[in-house]
Write an enzyme that holds these catalytic residues in place. Sequence first.
Site, PDB file in Angstrom:
ATOM      1  N   ARG A 135      45.928  39.736  36.566  1.00  0.00           N
ATOM      2  CA  ARG A 135      45.426  38.840  35.664  1.00  0.00           C
ATOM      3  C   ARG A 135      44.117  38.935  35.310  1.00  0.00           C
ATOM      4  NH1 ARG A 135      42.503  33.591  37.757  1.00  0.00           N
ATOM      5  NH2 ARG A 135      42.246  32.463  35.799  1.00  0.00           N
TER       6      ARG A 135
ATOM      7  N   HIS B 222      37.747  32.075  30.253  1.00  0.00           N
ATOM      8  CA  HIS B 222      37.104  32.083  31.811  1.00  0.00           C
ATOM      9  C   HIS B 222      35.296  32.063  31.444  1.00  0.00           C
ATOM     10  CE1 HIS B 222      37.733  33.640  36.186  1.00  0.00           C
ATOM     11  NE2 HIS B 222      36.525  33.355  36.126  1.00  0.00           N
TER      12      HIS B 222
ATOM     13  N   GLU C 257      43.727  33.122  42.380  1.00  0.00           N
ATOM     14  CA  GLU C 257      42.741  33.652  42.819  1.00  0.00           C
ATOM     15  C   GLU C 257      42.602  33.557  44.260  1.00  0.00           C
ATOM     16  OE1 GLU C 257      38.878  33.282  41.053  1.00  0.00           O
ATOM     17  OE2 GLU C 257      39.733  33.240  39.213  1.00  0.00           O
TER      18      GLU C 257
ATOM     19  N   GLU D 242      39.340  27.055  35.858  1.00  0.00           N
ATOM     20  CA  GLU D 242      38.568  26.071  36.806  1.00  0.00           C
ATOM     21  C   GLU D 242      37.739  25.119  36.067  1.00  0.00           C
ATOM     22  OE1 GLU D 242      36.164  28.635  39.518  1.00  0.00           O
ATOM     23  OE2 GLU D 242      38.115  29.179  40.870  1.00  0.00           O
TER      24      GLU D 242
ATOM     25  N   TYR E 112      39.888  29.129  47.793  1.00  0.00           N
ATOM     26  CA  TYR E 112      39.263  30.107  48.669  1.00  0.00           C
ATOM     27  C   TYR E 112      38.758  29.483  49.946  1.00  0.00           C
ATOM     28  CZ  TYR E 112      38.181  32.836  44.606  1.00  0.00           C
ATOM     29  OH  TYR E 112      38.122  33.749  43.388  1.00  0.00           O
TER      30      TYR E 112
ATOM     31  N   ASN F 144      43.379  28.504  42.138  1.00  0.00           N
ATOM     32  CA  ASN F 144      42.358  29.319  42.794  1.00  0.00           C
ATOM     33  C   ASN F 144      41.970  28.755  43.961  1.00  0.00           C
ATOM     34  OD1 ASN F 144      42.467  30.908  40.415  1.00  0.00           O
ATOM     35  ND2 ASN F 144      40.525  30.181  39.736  1.00  0.00           N
TER      36      ASN F 144
HETATM   37  C1  GBH Z   1      36.161  31.805  41.290  1.00  0.00           C
HETATM   38  O1  GBH Z   1      35.234  30.390  41.295  1.00  0.00           O
HETATM   39  C2  GBH Z   1      35.889  32.266  39.774  1.00  0.00           C
HETATM   40  O2  GBH Z   1      37.002  31.933  38.921  1.00  0.00           O
HETATM   41  C3  GBH Z   1      35.365  33.856  39.760  1.00  0.00           C
HETATM   42  O3  GBH Z   1      35.052  34.178  38.312  1.00  0.00           O
HETATM   43  C4  GBH Z   1      34.416  34.027  40.626  1.00  0.00           C
HETATM   44  O4  GBH Z   1      33.936  35.308  40.697  1.00  0.00           O
HETATM   45  C5  GBH Z   1      35.136  33.800  42.079  1.00  0.00           C
HETATM   46  O5  GBH Z   1      35.554  32.756  42.414  1.00  0.00           O
HETATM   47  C6  GBH Z   1      34.122  33.897  43.165  1.00  0.00           C
HETATM   48  O6  GBH Z   1      33.140  33.095  43.366  1.00  0.00           O
HETATM   49  O7  GBH Z   1      29.769  24.037  45.115  1.00  0.00           O
HETATM   50  O8  GBH Z   1      29.342  25.064  47.138  1.00  0.00           O
HETATM   51  O9  GBH Z   1      31.440  25.800  45.968  1.00  0.00           O
HETATM   52  C7  GBH Z   1      35.283  30.134  42.630  1.00  0.00           C
HETATM   53  C8  GBH Z   1      34.896  28.608  42.895  1.00  0.00           C
HETATM   54  C9  GBH Z   1      33.169  27.018  42.607  1.00  0.00           C
HETATM   55  C10 GBH Z   1      32.844  28.925  43.946  1.00  0.00           C
HETATM   56  C11 GBH Z   1      31.640  26.946  42.640  1.00  0.00           C
HETATM   57  C12 GBH Z   1      31.317  29.029  44.176  1.00  0.00           C
HETATM   58  C13 GBH Z   1      29.703  27.017  44.072  1.00  0.00           C
HETATM   59  C14 GBH Z   1      29.254  26.448  45.450  1.00  0.00           C
HETATM   60  N1  GBH Z   1      33.415  28.612  43.086  1.00  0.00           N
HETATM   61  N2  GBH Z   1      31.122  27.397  44.181  1.00  0.00           N
HETATM   62  S1  GBH Z   1      29.969  25.116  45.706  1.00  0.00           S
END
Ligand code: GBH
Length: 505
Positions: free
Chosen positions: A95, A140, A397, A185, A329, A327
């Site tokens: 992707r 993106h 992701e 996102e 995490y 996505n």
């Molecule tokens: C993804 O975002 C992106 O799609 C990608 O480009 C990026 O490199 C990857 O993850 C790793 O970061 O408000 O406390 O959550 C992930 C989602 C949302 C993570 C905003 C970081 C900021 C801090 N992101 N978050 S918080």
Amino acid sequence: MKLIILIGLVAAICNATPRHSKFPDDFLFGTTTAAYQIEGGWNADDKSESIWDRLTHTRPDLIKDGNNADVTANTYTYYKRDVEMMRELGLDAYRFSLSWSRILPNGFTNHISEAGVAFYNNYIDEMIKYNITPMVTLYHWDLPQKLQDFGGFLNPDFPLWFERYAKVVYEKFGDRVKHWMTFNEPKEICFQGYGDVSKAPILNITDLGTYVCAKNLVLGHAKAYHAYNNLFKPSQGGVCGIVISVNWMGPLTDSEEDHFAAEIARQAAWGLYAEPIFSEQGGFPKELSEIVAKKSAEQGYPTSRLPELSDEQKDLIRGSADFFGVNHYTSFFISATENKQVHPVPSLYDDVDAGGYVPPEWPQAESDWLRLAPDSIYNALTHLHKKYNGPTFYITENGWSQALEEGLEDDSRIKYHRAALNSVLDTLDAGVDLRGYMAWTLMDNFEWMVGFTERFGLYEVDFTSEQKTRTPRKSAFIYKQIIKTRVIDPDYEPDTRTMWIDEGH
Ligand code: GBH
């Protein structure tokens, strides 16, 4: 005697819930990247400036290490090495995203860049040659600056610009690309970029920014979906969806207040974008809409800060996705009363009016927001599955950041992916239609506001070297083994001295 009872019990449980111990043969394993983070060639040929070029060039003070992605991993030059790495890993799918300003330097469709199209043609052809399924994200985060000068996602013509751009890329690449994703996102685009200062274009329009952007984004998505469905799908036969970040948010306690607070937090984080597309009734989430309408009236706004969708718009958007890209995490707990922070008034977070809590025992990545949470994928996907009546999902992701000093022996990343993939198996057991898993990310790259300080790569990149040398971390060998065997072997210890390409790849 006790032992026999125990064995009987275990057998009974195993029978009751047939455990997926293997990933299905047609389950797609991949990795994900994004154009701005890896390509470089920021002004190569006739490519124009994007909002990330503008931000990093004019406000390097806002980027943790003062860096930009002018060159980054230089995939623009070394794309064949990237495909070689995909072959080393044995990926089924890859992707990646297209840079709008590389394909349409003017933002609009009057001029299509030959060089930009040629680059993506070569990249895609190289994947196809080795049987790697390209999965393409149209957007993106790197809007052409020209369109930002017109207000970007806040301009009511935005959906039309996006639809026209989408038609160009379907036409150019749709003979080979069968998996399309409109936006990556929405929350990070609309809240972080328009309602806050943590992503370009850092507009910080806290009252209406997120909501006006949300409306135009879901409209743009729906138009691009229907353009594909009506004009291209009949001959090209692919699918089109959207990618939404869904981290799991459950209630901190079992109180009614915490359950409600968690629901509102979920509506603000992803419901705003998922509900209009995937819910049966369509439109923005009900409870959040009511809260914003009420607060807006109290705050003296003549109408709700969250704009209405007309019935016609709701119909256009409802059902406009062949799959739901997630996505994912991490997880958080949400509380109606604990850990509340001070937020601007009015703003999305002020509307939500809740606090977040993360158990300190959950292992912490290099990124401050990222922890290894138990059953995270399972909790998020089974929730979405129930809520939206069983759509098709991809995990688009999922990944873990380390500091550069952690080097190639990235045991924390391995632990994270093994846990995540076990959670994927549980999710399959629960009957969720989950078709694939993409690790974030193939190789180290420019991590937005934190520059090169947080590394998410299965491959390490030496950004000081001329060729941006890519070296597999231990996690690359582990992921390769899982893809090949379709099994997570917790004891597998790879020989990490040399990488190789298996026969058939
Ligand atoms: C993804 O975002 C992106 O799609 C990608 O480009 C990026 O490199 C990857 O993850 C790793 O970061 O408000 O406390 O959550 C992930 C989602 C949302 C993570 C905003 C970081 C900021 C801090 N992101 N978050 S918080």
